[in-house]
Design an enzyme around this catalytic site. Sequence first.
Site, PDB file in Angstrom:
ATOM      1  CD  GLN A 199      33.114  44.093  53.680  1.00  0.00           C
ATOM      2  OE1 GLN A 199      32.137  44.376  54.362  1.00  0.00           O
ATOM      3  NE2 GLN A 199      33.100  44.169  52.355  1.00  0.00           N
ATOM      4  CD  GLU A 200      38.919  39.832  54.170  1.00  0.00           C
ATOM      5  OE1 GLU A 200      38.703  39.001  53.269  1.00  0.00           O
ATOM      6  OE2 GLU A 200      39.719  40.781  54.042  1.00  0.00           O
TER       7      GLU A 200
END
Length: 703
Positions: free
Chosen positions: A558-559
């Site tokens: 996600q990052e």
Amino acid sequence: MSRAALVTLAALLLGSCAPPPPRERPDLVAALGDLEMVRERGVLRVLVPALREKSLPRQGHPATEDREMARVFAARLGVRAEFISVDSRTDLLTLLEQGYGDIVTAQLTVTAGRQKRVRFTRPTASVSEWLVGRRGAVSLPRSVVDLDYREIHVRPSSAFAETIKNLARQTGIDVRIVPVDEELDTETIAYEVSQGRRPLTVVDDNLLTSIESYNEDIERLFVLAEGRQLAWAVHQDAENLGSAANSFIIEHYLTGHRREDHSTGDLGVIRERGSLRVLTLNNPVNYFLYRGRMKGFDYEVSKMAAVRLGVRLEMVVPPRRDLIFDWLLEGRADLIASTLSVTPERQETLAFSRPYLFIQEMVVQSANAAAPISDVSELEGRQIHAWASSSHYETLVKLRDAGGGFEIVPVPEDMEFEEILDRVASGEFSLGVVDSHILSAELAFRDDVTIAFALEYPPPPPEDQHTVLARDKAVAFAVRPGNIELRAFLDDFVRDIRGTLEYNDARRRYFEDNRGLDRVKERRAAVSGRLSPYDELFKLYSKRYDLDWRLMAAQAYQESRFDPRAESWAGAVGLFQLLPSTAHELGSSDPRDPESSIHGGIKYMYLLLERQDERIPLKHRLRFALAAYNAGWGHVADARRLAAEKGWDQNKWFGHTEKAMLLLRDPRYYRRARHGYVRGFEPVNYVSQIQNTYDHYVTLVRP
């Protein structure tokens, strides 16, 4: 010497140093070891308190749930759970220390004294300890000061005894602990209190809730201690087994929403739930993970449907393909999307949507077959392999019963089409059946199998009398017959997407332009067990901080999408998008270095998790930690306070604190919040996306 022989020798040497088993348990054998020894033995020895009497297992009873969790945990390890009943609870940790069991799953309270003896897992529950008495009894205590000169009956070895001693020391009250036989379980002691045989005792609230469901004579008086952590325990040296248990416990609670939901409702229930549950199979066509991303033709079509509904997509993968129909009817999912052929037999129990694909069933043979065939009439005396649950099998049975003299050999239901083709190519299987769209994709990069002919029932007429080689079979979504609204939605959805650019692009990528499919097959998670190039680092540091590496991988995805060069507009860099100042505080020397970033990111998550109130259940603490990682702890604290003001549960994220977080964009709320304005949709989306990715990861990759 082989590895197996070394493990066996180690067990014998360790066993020879261990104390003899208790006189009353000559059946026990000591063997100190870690996860590797458990797997070699094929058995996970689970130490549990003995049941006092035969009783009706009750849903929600902690002991029942812990045993079931232990069974599932053992299955995840690829071994069998063997439950070792122990009469005295004081013997549980002693037997574990001496190597007569591998794990204790007995609702043990984590205490400082016990932590010196064993290694505890992440908590399985966070409980309050309640003082209880007999309902209607005279002069029941209602506060701590009322306990002066009272007697409380508990086992001397229990955490309850420690709580009472601490309470007396802190308040100066003169309360007496009356020791109870160590072989009595808490439920029996509580029953004796409810019958007036004992005045007072202490019960954890999760067990008390179960007791209250059938015993109306027990009464809650007041809480003696809050936020007590219950956990499993392993030997101090069993680091790998403890780490595996931690991953399993986190998975169990973070994905419980999927396991507990067996609803069979129609479209309205799906919208209210906020997710569309889709049953499918894990292979390079239906659904798979590639470089951390969800892929597959049926996955992408299902995603289009979920987007149209405005809900989240949950993919459900059974361990065997023959379970897919039962799981749908049981309510474990809302529909099937696994390029499922419509057949009369299936239409007797399932309802099908408008077709979204048409296929043929192709008989395949080795490219080096000594006697290749090209017609159904040549099946005489041959063996042909197919799944018993497949439409292929149904067609073959009809052809055989109509006079075909061939043998149908069922293949294991957990065998994928890739292995069937491999075995046909090697000659182990003389013939197999594969759907045309899958075969088209496979033949783009392999030449060791060839098409014999297309299956058709009734068989085609002589060649000079027929104009089509085989009848196309319709592929459609399957739903429960009673879900009329869902079926109507799917009919409209299929009608609208067929011919669209998005649908045609997916079809082209998976069935026509499949030049990269061989690389996908090599790297997809189900085959390689890998999510990213950094899995070993995720595992190393997740183990150090008692977290599930797949959750940390989902967060890193996600990052940064697993790109160590990623940099945000705010200056955050690396796989975990650490700000240089934060990285420095965490001891991360270079956040652009994958290992340094992963260590720093996981350590930061651990610190955010540990700073929270232990009264909050683990799954909610994990979600709060994720939200704090994204937005900062101050904004999460503001959102929790606002949630409490609104009458929502400030100890839950989904459906409660996340709603308050969204309000902190509004001046009416952020002007009176300690940490002011926050783009609330960002942490809300962040937690939701990581939860969704993690759900997919645990579906396809074991810890």
